[in-house]
Design a protein around this motif. Structure first.
Motif, PDB file in Angstrom:
ATOM      1  N   GLU A   1     -15.465 -62.765  -7.811  1.00  0.00           N
ATOM      2  CA  GLU A   1     -14.611 -61.770  -8.465  1.00  0.00           C
ATOM      3  C   GLU A   1     -14.695 -61.930  -9.990  1.00  0.00           C
ATOM      4  O   GLU A   1     -14.405 -63.010 -10.517  1.00  0.00           O
ATOM      5  N   LYS A   2     -15.109 -60.889 -10.681  1.00  0.00           N
ATOM      6  CA  LYS A   2     -15.139 -60.832 -12.150  1.00  0.00           C
ATOM      7  C   LYS A   2     -15.628 -62.114 -12.805  1.00  0.00           C
ATOM      8  O   LYS A   2     -14.882 -62.782 -13.545  1.00  0.00           O
TER       9      LYS A   2
ATOM     10  N   LEU B   1     -10.682 -47.262  -2.908  1.00  0.00           N
ATOM     11  CA  LEU B   1      -9.801 -47.571  -4.034  1.00  0.00           C
ATOM     12  C   LEU B   1      -9.725 -46.323  -4.919  1.00  0.00           C
ATOM     13  O   LEU B   1     -10.759 -45.842  -5.414  1.00  0.00           O
TER      14      LEU B   1
ATOM     15  N   ARG C   1      -2.810 -51.125 -16.672  1.00  0.00           N
ATOM     16  CA  ARG C   1      -3.835 -50.706 -17.630  1.00  0.00           C
ATOM     17  C   ARG C   1      -3.534 -49.330 -18.228  1.00  0.00           C
ATOM     18  O   ARG C   1      -4.191 -48.894 -19.153  1.00  0.00           O
TER      19      ARG C   1
ATOM     20  N   VAL D   1     -19.430 -54.737  -7.274  1.00  0.00           N
ATOM     21  CA  VAL D   1     -18.712 -54.155  -6.132  1.00  0.00           C
ATOM     22  C   VAL D   1     -17.861 -52.995  -6.649  1.00  0.00           C
ATOM     23  O   VAL D   1     -17.026 -53.181  -7.531  1.00  0.00           O
TER      24      VAL D   1
ATOM     25  N   TYR E   1     -15.701 -56.344 -12.426  1.00  0.00           N
ATOM     26  CA  TYR E   1     -15.969 -56.102 -10.998  1.00  0.00           C
ATOM     27  C   TYR E   1     -16.387 -57.375 -10.279  1.00  0.00           C
ATOM     28  O   TYR E   1     -16.873 -58.326 -10.905  1.00  0.00           O
ATOM     29  N   GLY E   2     -16.246 -57.340  -8.940  1.00  0.00           N
ATOM     30  CA  GLY E   2     -16.846 -58.387  -8.128  1.00  0.00           C
ATOM     31  C   GLY E   2     -18.360 -58.263  -8.234  1.00  0.00           C
ATOM     32  O   GLY E   2     -18.881 -57.146  -8.303  1.00  0.00           O
TER      33      GLY E   2
ATOM     34  N   ASP F   1     -11.526 -45.340  -8.436  1.00  0.00           N
ATOM     35  CA  ASP F   1     -12.921 -44.908  -8.537  1.00  0.00           C
ATOM     36  C   ASP F   1     -13.074 -43.480  -8.054  1.00  0.00           C
ATOM     37  O   ASP F   1     -12.752 -43.167  -6.909  1.00  0.00           O
TER      38      ASP F   1
ATOM     39  N   THR G   1     -12.220 -59.785  -2.596  1.00  0.00           N
ATOM     40  CA  THR G   1     -13.525 -60.409  -2.835  1.00  0.00           C
ATOM     41  C   THR G   1     -13.562 -61.822  -2.226  1.00  0.00           C
ATOM     42  O   THR G   1     -14.553 -62.207  -1.597  1.00  0.00           O
TER      43      THR G   1
HETATM   44  C1  G1P Z   1     -11.039 -54.371  -7.526  1.00  0.00           C
HETATM   45  C2  G1P Z   1     -11.794 -55.510  -6.822  1.00  0.00           C
HETATM   46  C3  G1P Z   1     -13.140 -55.749  -7.499  1.00  0.00           C
HETATM   47  C4  G1P Z   1     -13.932 -54.470  -7.527  1.00  0.00           C
HETATM   48  C5  G1P Z   1     -13.128 -53.339  -8.202  1.00  0.00           C
HETATM   49  C6  G1P Z   1     -13.841 -52.005  -8.044  1.00  0.00           C
HETATM   50  O1  G1P Z   1     -10.693 -54.808  -8.812  1.00  0.00           O
HETATM   51  O2  G1P Z   1     -10.999 -56.669  -6.833  1.00  0.00           O
HETATM   52  O3  G1P Z   1     -13.872 -56.734  -6.808  1.00  0.00           O
HETATM   53  O4  G1P Z   1     -15.140 -54.697  -8.224  1.00  0.00           O
HETATM   54  O5  G1P Z   1     -11.831 -53.196  -7.587  1.00  0.00           O
HETATM   55  O6  G1P Z   1     -13.214 -50.986  -8.775  1.00  0.00           O
HETATM   56  P1  G1P Z   1      -9.519 -54.105  -9.690  1.00  0.00           P
HETATM   57  O7  G1P Z   1     -10.114 -52.858 -10.259  1.00  0.00           O
HETATM   58  O8  G1P Z   1      -8.393 -53.826  -8.743  1.00  0.00           O
HETATM   59  O9  G1P Z   1      -9.157 -55.097 -10.746  1.00  0.00           O
END
Ligand code: G1P
Length: 298
Positions: free
Chosen positions: A198-199, A138, A25, A211, A178-179, A141, A239
């Motif tokens: 998931e999404k 993660l 991204r 999530v 997001y989830g 965030d 997820t």
């Molecule tokens: C991941 C998870 C997703 C969550 C998100 C939060 O997605 O798979 O469920 O809502 O992080 O930031 P990604 O951002 O890796 O696509």
């Protein structure tokens, strides 16, 4: 409730930070450098999560890395040449900061050798965390909260004694990013997760509770990940593993208190940079003055 989770092994001592993705991204910026090392105000993105864990009294962190990302390891290591140089030049402020980062925390690294998804990345932490509950942050965030977000989640975990994930209210667009959970409210901020997807997109979303990137898991998540099939892209989603875990254990969601920036996409990254810089006494006034002069062309 999980039978073996007695009081003595309720304490979360370890954090896992998955940072193995390609950062697509952010291309082309991430062609030759890790997304996690992009600068937000005056430190790399990854440092926000590491500091959040440290502020939450987590002593051990495992970073899931991948090929071409060794600058993350260097960032949290000592840098004797740089430190000597800064000392000689009398740059005490920088010296102090560089040393502080090298001493922040006991950081361990493991590599995800193939891009097999977030669930797979987290599964690589099994021997590191053992049979104990653990946290996952993660780094996309960035949370700006009165109490560090992962600390709030750990408190909620000690009440619920079950896996728990951080939730935030999302808009229509958010249901694609997001989830999303199917919630059953337990208290003002805690929801039992009845299901999650998931999404899903706005049509299939169960709710507006998304999530966000902070989790506390019981160790049974590892078995759940093993039993989770890859999605259509060949990736094992965390997820989907949580959905599988729901068959044998309760999982909760916690609506956190504070602000969160999704620095994992270009727009969120710009918002995080601007908002966090505007909170900094050393940038605030100058930046405010500058913004007043910016002419926006239609
Ligand atoms: C991941 C998870 C997703 C969550 C998100 C939060 O997605 O798979 O469920 O809502 O992080 O930031 P990604 O951002 O890796 O696509």
């Amino acid at each position: 409730m999980n039978p073996y989770l007695d009081e003595k092994n309720m304490k979360i001592q370890k954090a896992v930070i998955p940072a193995a993705g390609f950062g697509t991204r952010f291309l082309p910026s991430t062609k030759a450098q890790p997304k996690e090392m992009l600068n937000v105000v005056d430190k790399p993105l990854i440092q926000y999560s590491v500091e959040e864990a440290v502020q939450s009294k987590i002593k051990n962190i495992l970073l899931i890395s991948s090929r071409g990302k060794s600058s993350m390891e260097d960032h949290f290591d000592h840098s004797p040449e740089l430190e000597r140089f800064l000392k000689e030049k009398g740059k005490q402020g920088y010296l102090k900061e560089v040393k502080r980062i090298g001493e922040l925390v006991d950081l361990n690294f493991i590599r995800q050798k193939e891009a097999l998804g977030l669930g797979h990345a987290i599964s690589l932490a099994q021997s590191y965390v053992g049979n104990n509950p653990f946290s996952v942050l993660l780094p996309d965030d960035i949370f700006d909260c009165p109490t560090p977000c992962i600390s709030q989640l750990m408190d909620a975990f000690s009440k619920m004694k079950a896996s728990i994930i951080v939730l935030g209210r999302v808009d229509r667009e958010g249901t694609k990013k997001y989830g999303i959970i199917k919630p059953k409210q337990v208290s003002e901020r805690i929801f039992q997760v009845e299901d999650l997807v998931e999404k899903p997109g706005p049509e299939k979303a169960y709710s507006d509770l998304g999530v966000l990137g902070r989790y506390v898991f019981t160790p049974e998540i590892f078995q759940a990940i093993k039993e989770t099939k890859p999605d259509t892209k060949g990736e094992i989603q965390i997820t989907d593993a949580i959905k599988h875990l729901l068959k044998s254990q309760s999982v909760y969601g916690y609506l956190f208190e504070g602000t969160r920036y999704d620095a994992g996409n270009k727009m969120g990254y710009l918002q995080a940079t601007l908002s966090l810089a505007l909170k900094r006494p050393d940038f605030k006034e100058q930046l405010k003055d500058y913004l007043k002069t910016v002419k926006v062309e239609d």
